[in-house]
Design a protein around this motif. Sequence first.
Motif, PDB file in Angstrom:
ATOM      1  N   MET A  33       0.645  -1.066  -0.106  1.00  0.00           N
ATOM      2  CA  MET A  33      -0.096  -0.115  -0.099  1.00  0.00           C
ATOM      3  C   MET A  33       0.830   1.136   0.039  1.00  0.00           C
ATOM      4  SD  MET A  33      -3.028  -1.238  -0.223  1.00  0.00           S
ATOM      5  CE  MET A  33      -3.805   0.367   0.035  1.00  0.00           C
ATOM      6  N   ALA A  34       0.606   2.253  -0.850  1.00  0.00           N
ATOM      7  CA  ALA A  34       1.138   3.578  -0.807  1.00  0.00           C
ATOM      8  C   ALA A  34       0.168   4.737  -1.035  1.00  0.00           C
ATOM      9  CB  ALA A  34       2.231   3.414  -1.990  1.00  0.00           C
ATOM     10  N   TRP A  35       1.092   5.839  -0.442  1.00  0.00           N
ATOM     11  CA  TRP A  35       0.381   7.216  -0.871  1.00  0.00           C
ATOM     12  C   TRP A  35       1.220   7.991  -1.576  1.00  0.00           C
ATOM     13  CZ3 TRP A  35      -4.448   8.600   0.943  1.00  0.00           C
ATOM     14  CH2 TRP A  35      -4.875   7.811   1.885  1.00  0.00           C
ATOM     15  N   PHE A  36       0.647   8.640  -2.515  1.00  0.00           N
ATOM     16  CA  PHE A  36       1.331   9.641  -3.552  1.00  0.00           C
ATOM     17  C   PHE A  36       0.656  11.006  -3.219  1.00  0.00           C
ATOM     18  CE2 PHE A  36       4.291   7.304  -6.316  1.00  0.00           C
ATOM     19  CZ  PHE A  36       3.991   5.973  -5.850  1.00  0.00           C
ATOM     20  N   ARG A  37       1.123  11.745  -3.638  1.00  0.00           N
ATOM     21  CA  ARG A  37       0.466  13.273  -3.831  1.00  0.00           C
ATOM     22  C   ARG A  37       0.902  13.989  -5.210  1.00  0.00           C
ATOM     23  NH1 ARG A  37       3.677  16.386   1.379  1.00  0.00           N
ATOM     24  NH2 ARG A  37       5.809  16.498   0.175  1.00  0.00           N
ATOM     25  N   GLN A  38      -0.050  14.946  -5.333  1.00  0.00           N
ATOM     26  CA  GLN A  38       0.245  15.618  -6.514  1.00  0.00           C
ATOM     27  C   GLN A  38      -0.177  17.097  -6.397  1.00  0.00           C
ATOM     28  OE1 GLN A  38      -1.588  14.070 -10.147  1.00  0.00           O
ATOM     29  NE2 GLN A  38      -0.055  15.280 -11.530  1.00  0.00           N
ATOM     30  N   VAL A  47       4.956   9.401  -1.333  1.00  0.00           N
ATOM     31  CA  VAL A  47       4.995   9.985  -0.040  1.00  0.00           C
ATOM     32  C   VAL A  47       5.345   8.844   0.991  1.00  0.00           C
ATOM     33  CG1 VAL A  47       3.455  10.891   1.821  1.00  0.00           C
ATOM     34  CG2 VAL A  47       3.372  11.716  -0.509  1.00  0.00           C
ATOM     35  N   ALA A  48       4.413   7.782   0.981  1.00  0.00           N
ATOM     36  CA  ALA A  48       4.970   6.706   1.793  1.00  0.00           C
ATOM     37  C   ALA A  48       4.417   5.237   1.378  1.00  0.00           C
ATOM     38  CB  ALA A  48       4.349   7.011   3.211  1.00  0.00           C
ATOM     39  N   ALA A  49       4.782   4.239   1.788  1.00  0.00           N
ATOM     40  CA  ALA A  49       4.415   2.928   1.402  1.00  0.00           C
ATOM     41  C   ALA A  49       4.848   1.953   2.666  1.00  0.00           C
ATOM     42  CB  ALA A  49       5.343   2.371   0.056  1.00  0.00           C
ATOM     43  N   MET A  50       3.987   0.978   2.363  1.00  0.00           N
ATOM     44  CA  MET A  50       3.849  -0.068   3.535  1.00  0.00           C
ATOM     45  C   MET A  50       3.967  -1.492   2.713  1.00  0.00           C
ATOM     46  SD  MET A  50       1.879  -0.865   6.848  1.00  0.00           S
ATOM     47  CE  MET A  50       2.816   0.281   7.903  1.00  0.00           C
ATOM     48  N   TRP A  51       5.296  -2.091   2.804  1.00  0.00           N
ATOM     49  CA  TRP A  51       5.396  -3.500   2.207  1.00  0.00           C
ATOM     50  C   TRP A  51       4.402  -4.436   2.808  1.00  0.00           C
ATOM     51  CZ3 TRP A  51       7.651  -3.662  -2.177  1.00  0.00           C
ATOM     52  CH2 TRP A  51       8.162  -4.952  -2.776  1.00  0.00           C
ATOM     53  N   ARG A  52       4.068  -5.249   1.656  1.00  0.00           N
ATOM     54  CA  ARG A  52       2.950  -6.096   1.702  1.00  0.00           C
ATOM     55  C   ARG A  52       3.400  -7.469   2.949  1.00  0.00           C
ATOM     56  NH1 ARG A  52       5.265  -6.770  -3.240  1.00  0.00           N
ATOM     57  NH2 ARG A  52       6.300  -8.733  -3.778  1.00  0.00           N
ATOM     58  N   TYR A  93      -3.987  13.996  -2.438  1.00  0.00           N
ATOM     59  CA  TYR A  93      -3.058  12.752  -2.031  1.00  0.00           C
ATOM     60  C   TYR A  93      -4.137  11.329  -2.463  1.00  0.00           C
ATOM     61  CZ  TYR A  93      -0.248  15.252   1.088  1.00  0.00           C
ATOM     62  OH  TYR A  93       0.739  16.259   1.500  1.00  0.00           O
ATOM     63  N   TYR A  94      -3.188  10.529  -3.195  1.00  0.00           N
ATOM     64  CA  TYR A  94      -3.895   9.428  -3.736  1.00  0.00           C
ATOM     65  C   TYR A  94      -3.453   8.151  -2.784  1.00  0.00           C
ATOM     66  CZ  TYR A  94      -4.801  12.667  -7.731  1.00  0.00           C
ATOM     67  OH  TYR A  94      -5.092  13.588  -8.496  1.00  0.00           O
ATOM     68  N   CYS A  95      -4.080   7.364  -2.441  1.00  0.00           N
ATOM     69  CA  CYS A  95      -3.763   6.144  -2.371  1.00  0.00           C
ATOM     70  C   CYS A  95      -3.614   4.880  -3.470  1.00  0.00           C
ATOM     71  CB  CYS A  95      -4.739   5.125  -1.310  1.00  0.00           C
ATOM     72  SG  CYS A  95      -6.240   5.259  -1.609  1.00  0.00           S
ATOM     73  N   ALA A  96      -2.476   4.075  -3.242  1.00  0.00           N
ATOM     74  CA  ALA A  96      -2.697   3.121  -4.344  1.00  0.00           C
ATOM     75  C   ALA A  96      -2.261   1.683  -4.234  1.00  0.00           C
ATOM     76  CB  ALA A  96      -1.272   3.636  -5.174  1.00  0.00           C
ATOM     77  N   THR A  97      -2.397   0.699  -4.622  1.00  0.00           N
ATOM     78  CA  THR A  97      -1.761  -0.479  -4.254  1.00  0.00           C
ATOM     79  C   THR A  97      -1.605  -1.305  -5.399  1.00  0.00           C
ATOM     80  OG1 THR A  97      -2.405  -2.273  -2.883  1.00  0.00           O
ATOM     81  CG2 THR A  97      -4.262  -1.404  -4.270  1.00  0.00           C
ATOM     82  N   ASP A  98      -0.757  -2.441  -5.161  1.00  0.00           N
ATOM     83  CA  ASP A  98      -0.591  -3.473  -6.177  1.00  0.00           C
ATOM     84  C   ASP A  98       0.270  -4.634  -5.446  1.00  0.00           C
ATOM     85  OD1 ASP A  98      -0.183  -3.191  -9.450  1.00  0.00           O
ATOM     86  OD2 ASP A  98       1.031  -4.975  -8.711  1.00  0.00           O
ATOM     87  N   GLN A  99      -0.070  -5.714  -5.779  1.00  0.00           N
ATOM     88  CA  GLN A  99       0.543  -7.052  -5.349  1.00  0.00           C
ATOM     89  C   GLN A  99       1.770  -7.095  -5.982  1.00  0.00           C
ATOM     90  OE1 GLN A  99      -1.503 -10.601  -6.357  1.00  0.00           O
ATOM     91  NE2 GLN A  99      -0.794 -11.609  -4.696  1.00  0.00           N
ATOM     92  N   GLY A 100       2.486  -6.965  -7.267  1.00  0.00           N
ATOM     93  CA  GLY A 100       3.478  -7.292  -7.613  1.00  0.00           C
ATOM     94  C   GLY A 100       4.485  -6.042  -7.670  1.00  0.00           C
TER      95      GLY A 100
END
Length: 125
Positions: A33-38, A47-52, A93-100
């Motif tokens: 999971m991650a947060w970005f901003r624009q 901005v920040a991420a938390m590893w799966r 601020y945007y949240c984002a996610t991906d498994q890979g």
Amino acid sequence: VQLQASGGGLVQAGGSLRLSCAVSGITFGRYTMAWFRQAPGQEREFVAAMWRSSGMSYYEDSVKGRFTISRDNAKNMVFLQMNSLKPEDTAVYYCATDQGVIFSEMRRRRAYDYWGQGTQVTVSS
């Protein structure tokens, strides 16, 4: 996959906000999971991420010590606690996610296939 970000608003410099992102359609614990901003006229930035797997968190240098990312795997939610806010933190601020997500790519926008709609944070001086 759906991500719904909320919690943005207008706050004075030095204040705090807590952003939330509700996620559905995935096995949440398997996704980074991650947060970005624009900011206006600028590129979207990490901005920040938390590893799966490990739950380790990583931050962009300018927010270290002020922002904290966390997740609630039982509720499929990720949070961004923002303290000591500055006018330069103003952005969508945007949240984002991906498994890979590959670890070396974690800070790159292209590493994430799934994005929320964004929530506006405005910090007044």
